[in-house]
Motif scaffolding. Sequence first.
Motif, PDB file in Angstrom:
ATOM      1  N   THR A   1       0.808  -1.214   0.000  1.00 49.60           N
ATOM      2  CA  THR A   1       0.000   0.000   0.000  1.00 49.60           C
ATOM      3  C   THR A   1       0.844   1.269   0.000  1.00 49.60           C
TER       4      THR A   1
ATOM      5  N   GLY B   1       6.141  -3.635  13.504  1.00 50.27           N
ATOM      6  CA  GLY B   1       5.776  -4.366  12.298  1.00 50.27           C
ATOM      7  C   GLY B   1       5.800  -5.860  12.507  1.00 50.27           C
TER       8      GLY B   1
ATOM      9  N   SER C   1       5.870  -9.810  10.019  1.00 50.17           N
ATOM     10  CA  SER C   1       5.946 -10.448   8.709  1.00 50.17           C
ATOM     11  C   SER C   1       5.894 -11.959   8.884  1.00 50.17           C
TER      12      SER C   1
ATOM     13  N   ASN D   1       3.758  -8.735   4.874  1.00 53.53           N
ATOM     14  CA  ASN D   1       4.310  -7.931   5.952  1.00 53.53           C
ATOM     15  C   ASN D   1       3.422  -6.727   6.208  1.00 53.53           C
ATOM     16  N   THR D   2       3.567  -6.147   7.386  1.00 53.93           N
ATOM     17  CA  THR D   2       2.803  -4.960   7.740  1.00 53.93           C
ATOM     18  C   THR D   2       3.652  -4.075   8.631  1.00 53.93           C
TER      19      THR D   2
ATOM     20  N   ASN E   1       3.062  -0.728  11.334  1.00 52.60           N
ATOM     21  CA  ASN E   1       2.084   0.074  12.075  1.00 52.60           C
ATOM     22  C   ASN E   1       0.639  -0.212  11.664  1.00 52.60           C
ATOM     23  N   PRO E   2       0.184  -1.469  11.726  1.00 49.03           N
ATOM     24  CA  PRO E   2      -1.164  -1.801  11.238  1.00 49.03           C
ATOM     25  C   PRO E   2      -2.285  -1.131  12.017  1.00 49.03           C
ATOM     26  N   PHE E   3      -2.039  -0.743  13.279  1.00 49.66           N
ATOM     27  CA  PHE E   3      -3.111  -0.174  14.098  1.00 49.66           C
ATOM     28  C   PHE E   3      -2.975   1.348  14.271  1.00 49.66           C
TER      29      PHE E   3
ATOM     30  N   LYS F   1      -2.453   4.807  11.840  1.00 52.88           N
ATOM     31  CA  LYS F   1      -2.376   5.305  10.473  1.00 52.88           C
ATOM     32  C   LYS F   1      -1.171   6.199  10.243  1.00 52.88           C
TER      33      LYS F   1
ATOM     34  N   ARG G   1       1.307   3.564   8.056  1.00 45.72           N
ATOM     35  CA  ARG G   1       0.666   2.248   8.029  1.00 45.72           C
ATOM     36  C   ARG G   1       0.731   1.649   6.623  1.00 45.72           C
ATOM     37  N   SER G   2       1.110   0.370   6.554  1.00 44.35           N
ATOM     38  CA  SER G   2       1.227  -0.270   5.247  1.00 44.35           C
ATOM     39  C   SER G   2       1.053  -1.778   5.377  1.00 44.35           C
ATOM     40  N   PHE G   3       0.642  -2.380   4.258  1.00 39.71           N
ATOM     41  CA  PHE G   3       0.529  -3.823   4.115  1.00 39.71           C
ATOM     42  C   PHE G   3       1.146  -4.188   2.769  1.00 39.71           C
TER      43      PHE G   3
END
Length: 814
Positions: free
Chosen positions: A259, A719, A721, A736-737, A739-741, A743, A771-773
């Motif tokens: 993203t 993060g 993964s 991988n992600t 800071n998923p929680f 923004k 935040r990213s995925f």
Amino acid sequence: MKKLLLLSFILGIFFNAHAQFPTGGLGGAAKKSTVTGRITATILDSLTKKPVDYATVSLINVKNNKSVNGGVTDEKGKLTLQNVSPDSYKLMIGFMGYKTKSVLVTTTPSKPDNNMGTIYIVGTENILADVQVQGTKAIIENKVDRMVYNAEADGTNAGGDATDVMRKVPMLSVDANGDVQLRGAAVRVLINGKPSGTMAASVSDALKMIPAEQIKSVEVITSPSAKYDAEGSGGIINIITKKSNAQGVSGSVNASAGTRQNNGAFNLTAKTGRLSVNTSLGSNFAYAQDSRVVIVNNTQLNAGGFNNISQDGISRWSRNGLNGSLGLDYDFNAYNNISTNVKLNRFSNGGPGSANYIINNLPATNISNMDMTRSNLDWNVDYKKTSKKEGEEFTISGQLSTGRTPTSFSNLLTSAAFPNGVLTASDNTAKNNEYTGQTDYTYPFTKTTILEVGAKGIFRNVKSQYGSSDRDFDYNQDVAAAYGVISFDITKKIKFKGGVRAEYTKIDFNTLTNGTEKNDYFNLFPSFIVSQTLKKGGTVKFSYNRRVQRPSENYLNPFRNESDQFNIQQGNPQLSPELSQNFELGYSTFVKGSVINASVFYRRTGGVIESSISPITENNITKVLSSFINVGTAQTYGVNLFGSYNPKPKWTLMSNISANTYEVTNNATNISTGTFLNYSIFGRSAYGFGKGYNFELFGVATSARRTYQGKTDPFYFYGASIKKDILNKKGSIGINTLNPFTKDLHIKTENNSINPLGTVYQSSNIYYPLRSFGVNFSYSFGKLKFTEKKKIKNDDVKQDQQQGGMGGIQQQQQ
């Protein structure tokens, strides 16, 4: 012409010096050559004459009966063992259902390669145990002058980039932008021992362009010897990439999509005989995302008058880049090698923005746009000569680096007083050309007593052209250096390595007010390390070195970047270099697979370079000018603690804690900032579930960062993964992600300035979308065996840690 004569003189001295040493060196007894070769064979079934694939082969040294190399046969029964030192060996060949076979084999310096032809093995009804030939390399290695993180031994790195790898390296801290610090100080980043135009342009962007799978190891050199350029008060980071040394064709493909950003890389190596060709292509594309920035400037002029400017805006910043390289490597014989490599890099940053202003209680709006492109070329040519005396080596290296950075911006400010808007625009092209010649000679008197000497010349020219005007900036910096290093064992357990480096720097540049100015200086940089091996594998060491940091292009360029017209940025060509003295006491040990490394250090730095704000008045509006100054002398005390622990064989816990004091005293006013504590904490948990699955969690937290005029508030990010090995472990796929929680990453900075013109208070709040995925894929083909070659190193220039953008909103988008 003078530069060519000086370079010829330096190289001539060492050609002549080398000629004084006959092959074998000072009449010493001939020892094993450091040149390595390869052993090849084809393993067939003695009855069916069919290939035996996946047979395990161990190479045993006849003298000490120790395994020194090994491998497995391919589907055609073929085996190639690389990097074999000349000696006498026996091949131990084993496979389930066959009798183990031993075959004698010898290689020599004059004939390092040995093709064994066809070897037949005999089947048996009894099941034989596999011959174990491949050990597991430790993830962390502690050497006398550096800490080594073996990235290729860490299976959780797949699918990431160099930034992800850096977060796992002891003693390093990486912020949310990808900028790297070592013990709270700027650090010089090299790739395979060489500087890179890409790194000089933007360290964070360059790291994002290197897939983690390409990295063999990362060396953290906190106490560089006199052999290295004296730059870097924090030390040196050397990223060593993988290179295939296998006959035939091999390579890798890496790709990730997400993203926030997308990456792709392709590497290919072809080798036949003694010629090797390496090439790579890479790309990076980051989606444009809105970042919010809120800035408040309050100024009080000593001549009278108060100004208040506040802005609340959005910047839609994008970033993309391309890179490629081509390298050739050829062995004339066992003792002479030549190699060359060309690297091209291009980054583009920029985007539109808009902001609402309140200027002394009057509203206004601004529409902005900025574009900055960096193009760099690095070309290296290296010649290496070795002899029959093990460890003796003579090298000559040349390097050309050139870069172009065109920058343009525009602003359309609209208010009640200017309903049609006021347009301001400008452009600038910075050109950086660098020519380097270097020669080094290493002579081992014994296995433990080694002398290293060398000389180097660097010739730099920085030009800044201001659009169509004749207000150009021309900056020349020439550096001549020579060094000597000796290392030896004081006792069986105490080792010493020390030396001195001499550098003469010649600088001249033009300014708009004073014409041509000069700044020449000479420095000596001594260094030494004493280390002692303790019982049960522990090591303690003490080191001292003197370092310098010269300001680079971004610090020097006087071009006024007004992409944010109320927060202007400008370089300062009259900066002096930083000079530091560093003392370190370190301890490391390995306990049942766990690693502990602890160190304390003291650093005194004179002429500290930091960003500084001051008020300027234009068109009856007081604005804020940000530049660089030598703020004073700093004294820093620090501690670093790194630990790695395996609660279970497939579970690894790792943590790195760095803390240091910040205290600067201004030389002119004798006013001190007081003493503050900066720290960063990294934690990581990695677990292998079996069947190729690996899961990882990590987190980074930092304290507030102090400067002479202000501070940046603390922040954190985290993060996770997960990846799965596929295609017989030749590939992997993962997700991988980051800071998923959360923004946005909120970064708040406050600065206060008091100077003869007045006082300035500036508050900046950046809301950066972090935040990213993403998903990633990697695949390797061919037989990959990796080697490295010594390269030329330029590491004497202080690098701006946020060079990707200039001014206000744009600076924060990196």
